[in-house]
Design an enzyme around this catalytic site. Structure first.
Site, short mmCIF file in Angstrom:
data_model
loop_
_atom_site.label_atom_id
_atom_site.label_comp_id
_atom_site.label_asym_id
_atom_site.label_seq_id
_atom_site.Cartn_x
_atom_site.Cartn_y
_atom_site.Cartn_z
N LYS A 102 5.71 -15.07 4.79
CA LYS A 102 5.72 -14.28 6.04
C LYS A 102 5.51 -15.19 7.25
O LYS A 102 6.24 -15.14 8.23
CB LYS A 102 4.62 -13.21 5.99
CG LYS A 102 4.48 -12.46 7.30
CD LYS A 102 3.22 -11.61 7.40
CE LYS A 102 3.03 -11.16 8.84
NZ LYS A 102 1.83 -10.39 9.08
N LYS A 155 -1.37 -20.09 15.26
CA LYS A 155 -1.41 -19.65 13.85
C LYS A 155 -0.14 -20.11 13.11
O LYS A 155 -0.22 -20.65 12.00
CB LYS A 155 -1.56 -18.13 13.83
CG LYS A 155 -1.30 -17.45 12.52
CD LYS A 155 -2.53 -17.27 11.68
CE LYS A 155 -2.15 -16.70 10.32
NZ LYS A 155 -3.22 -16.66 9.38
N LEU A 179 -3.04 -4.97 11.83
CA LEU A 179 -1.88 -4.29 11.24
C LEU A 179 -0.96 -5.29 10.55
O LEU A 179 -1.07 -6.50 10.77
CB LEU A 179 -1.15 -3.54 12.37
CG LEU A 179 -1.99 -2.42 13.01
CD1 LEU A 179 -1.46 -2.05 14.38
CD2 LEU A 179 -2.05 -1.21 12.09
N PRO A 180 -0.02 -4.80 9.73
CA PRO A 180 0.78 -5.73 8.94
C PRO A 180 1.69 -6.67 9.75
O PRO A 180 1.70 -7.88 9.48
CB PRO A 180 1.64 -4.80 8.05
CG PRO A 180 0.86 -3.52 7.98
CD PRO A 180 0.16 -3.40 9.30
P1 NAD Z 1 -3.13 -4.74 4.60
O1 NAD Z 1 -1.76 -4.30 4.25
O2 NAD Z 1 -4.18 -4.78 3.55
O3 NAD Z 1 -3.70 -3.81 5.80
C1 NAD Z 1 -2.92 -3.29 6.83
C2 NAD Z 1 -3.40 -1.88 7.07
O4 NAD Z 1 -2.71 -1.34 8.21
C3 NAD Z 1 -3.11 -0.93 5.90
O5 NAD Z 1 -4.31 -0.34 5.45
C4 NAD Z 1 -2.13 0.10 6.49
O6 NAD Z 1 -2.28 1.40 5.96
C5 NAD Z 1 -2.50 0.03 7.96
N1 NAD Z 1 -1.46 0.55 8.85
C6 NAD Z 1 -0.14 0.24 8.88
N2 NAD Z 1 0.47 0.91 9.88
C7 NAD Z 1 -0.49 1.65 10.49
C8 NAD Z 1 -0.48 2.55 11.58
N3 NAD Z 1 0.65 2.85 12.24
N4 NAD Z 1 -1.64 3.15 11.93
C9 NAD Z 1 -2.79 2.88 11.26
N5 NAD Z 1 -2.86 2.02 10.22
C10 NAD Z 1 -1.72 1.43 9.84
O7 NAD Z 1 -2.97 -6.16 5.29
P2 NAD Z 1 -4.11 -7.26 5.53
O8 NAD Z 1 -4.14 -8.21 4.38
O9 NAD Z 1 -5.35 -6.58 5.98
O10 NAD Z 1 -3.46 -8.08 6.74
C11 NAD Z 1 -3.48 -7.58 8.07
C12 NAD Z 1 -2.94 -8.67 8.99
O11 NAD Z 1 -3.75 -9.85 8.86
C13 NAD Z 1 -1.50 -9.11 8.67
O12 NAD Z 1 -0.82 -9.33 9.86
C14 NAD Z 1 -1.70 -10.40 7.87
O13 NAD Z 1 -0.60 -11.28 7.98
C15 NAD Z 1 -2.94 -10.97 8.53
N6 NAD Z 1 -3.72 -11.89 7.69
C16 NAD Z 1 -4.02 -11.54 6.41
C17 NAD Z 1 -4.76 -12.45 5.63
C18 NAD Z 1 -5.13 -12.11 4.20
O14 NAD Z 1 -5.59 -13.01 3.48
N7 NAD Z 1 -4.98 -10.86 3.75
C19 NAD Z 1 -5.19 -13.66 6.17
C20 NAD Z 1 -4.90 -13.96 7.51
C21 NAD Z 1 -4.16 -13.05 8.26
#
Ligand code: NAD
Length: 293
Positions: free
Chosen positions: A244, A169, A65-66
Site C-alpha cells: 500500500k 511517511k 481510516l484505511p
Molecule cells: P483497520 O482496517 O484495522 O481500521 C480502519 C477502521 O476504519 C475500521 O475499523 C473501519 O471499520 C473504519 N472505517 C472505515 N470507513 C469508515 C467510515 N466511513 N466511518 C467510520 N469508520 C470507518 O486499519 P488500521 O490497521 O487501523 O490502519 C488505519 C490506518 O493506519 C491506515 O491508513 C494504515 O495504513 C495506517 N497504519 C497502519 C499500521 C498497522 O500496523 N496496522 C501501521 C502504520 C499505519
C-alpha cells in the site's frame, strides 16, 4: 482533560483511543464496525450512533481510516459540516499526499486548523503509546495537537506544511521497502555461495551496508533475535501494508515528476509477493520469494 471525537477504531485507532482515555480525556467514538465500537466502549469511550455526533461538542476530532477515499468522504461529508468552530482536526491515517493536501485545504477554507499525522510503529506502538508521528500542518495547529500526540507516541516530528506528514511517511517506507529487498538479495546470495549468515550479519551490520532492515529486522532467522524471521514471519508490518505504502509513493512520484526506479521495482516485487503468498506475513518474508521458495 479535553473532549475528543475519534473516528476509525480499527487495529490502530482502537489502541490509540484507549491511550487517550487512560490519560483522562473524554472520547466520543465512532466506527462502521460494531465490533470496533464494542472494543472502544470497553476501553472507556462513549460510542455515538453516527460520525457526525462524534464531531460535535469536542475540542479535537481524530481520524484513523484505511485510505484517501475514506478520509475525503468522512471529512467532506461529515466532519467539516458538524465540528464546532475552532475544533482541531487531526488525521492519522496513511493516505496519498494529494488527498491529504486537498482535505487540508478544504478544512482551512472552512476555518479549521488541520494536521496530517500518519504514524509508524504498528499496532505494538499504538498499544504501548510509542508511535512516531510525522506531522504536516500549520505551526499553531502543531502546538495545539502535540500534547495529544505525545500521549499516543514518543517521537513527534513537525515535518512542515499540510501533506508533509504523508510525504515523510512514504519516503521512509519507500526507502525501507527497497532496502529490505537489497538486504534479502545479499543474504540469499551469501547462502548460495556458502557464506555463513551470522558472519555476513556481523560484517554488514557494522560496515557500510548497515541499515535498519539488516541490523534490526534481518530477513533471515538467527542474527537479529527480535526480527519477524524468528517467528515464521509473523507481522510486524505486513507485506500488504508495505505494498500500500509503496503504491502511494509511486503515485506521489508521478505527481512530483521525480524518478524512483528502485521504489518502482520494490512496488512491483511486493505486488508479486502479495499475489503469490500470504500478504499478511511480515514484509521481510520477501526473502523467501527471492530465494525461490
Ligand atoms: P483497520 O482496517 O484495522 O481500521 C480502519 C477502521 O476504519 C475500521 O475499523 C473501519 O471499520 C473504519 N472505517 C472505515 N470507513 C469508515 C467510515 N466511513 N466511518 C467510520 N469508520 C470507518 O486499519 P488500521 O490497521 O487501523 O490502519 C488505519 C490506518 O493506519 C491506515 O491508513 C494504515 O495504513 C495506517 N497504519 C497502519 C499500521 C498497522 O500496523 N496496522 C501501521 C502504520 C499505519
Amino acid at each position: 482533560m479535553s473532549k475528543l471525537g475519534f473516528i476509525g477504531l480499527g487495529n490502530m485507532g482502537g489502541p490509540m483511543l484507549a491511550n487517550l482515555v487512560k490519560a483522562g480525556h473524554e472520547v466520543k467514538a465512532f466506527d462502521l464496525s460494531p465490533e470496533a465500537m464494542a472494543r472502544a466502549a470497553e476501553a472507556g469511550a462513549s460510542t455515538t450512533n453516527d460520525a457526525a455526533s462524534a464531531c460535535r461538542g469536542v475540542d479535537a476530532v481524530l481520524t484513523m481510516l484505511p485510505a484517501g477515499p475514506h478520509v475525503r468522504a468522512v471529512y467532506g461529508e461529515t466532519v467539516l459540516d458538524n465540528a464546532d468552530e475552532g475544533t482541531l482536526l487531526i488525521d492519522c491515517s496513511t493516505i496519498d499526499v494529494a488527498s491529504a493536501r486537498a482535505v487540508g485545504e478544504m478544512a482551512a477554507a472552512r476555518g479549521f486548523e488541520m494536521l496530517d499525522a500518519p504514524v509508524s510503529g504498528g499496532t505494538g506502538g499504538a498499544e504501548a503509546g510509542t508511535l512516531t508521528f510525522m506531522v504536516g500542518g500549520p505551526d499553531s495547529a502543531f502546538a495545539r495537537g502535540k500534547p495529544l500526540l505525545d500521549i499516543m507516541g514518543q517521537n513527534i516530528v513537525h515535518t512542515g506544511g499540510s501533506g508533509n506528514g504523508q510525504v515523510a511517511k512514504i519516503c521512509n517506507n519507500m526507502i525501507l521497502g527497497a532496502t529490505m529487498i537489497a538486504v534479502s538479495e545479499g543474504f540469499v546470495m551469501a547462502e548460495k555461495l556458502g557464506l555463513d549468515k551470522q558472519k555476513l550479519y556481523d560484517i554488514c551490520s557494522t560496515s557500510s551496508s548497515s541499515c535498519w532492515a539488516l541490523n534490526t529486522y534481518c530477513p533471515v532467522p538467527g542474527p537479529a533475535p527480535a526480527s519477524p524471521a524468528n517467528r515464521d514471519y509473523e507481522a510486524g508490518f505486513t507485506a500488504a501494508m508495505m505494498l500500500k505504502d509503496l503504491r502511494l509513493s509511486q503515485g506521489a512520484a508521478q505527481d512530483a515528476g521525480t524518478a524512483t526506479p528502485m521504489g518502482a521495482a520494490a512496488a512491483a516485487m511486493f505486488a508479486l509477493f502479495c499475489n503469490s503468498n500470504d500478504e499478511n506475513l511480515d514484509f521481510s518474508a520477501i526473502v523467501n520469494m527471492i530465494r525461490g521458495n
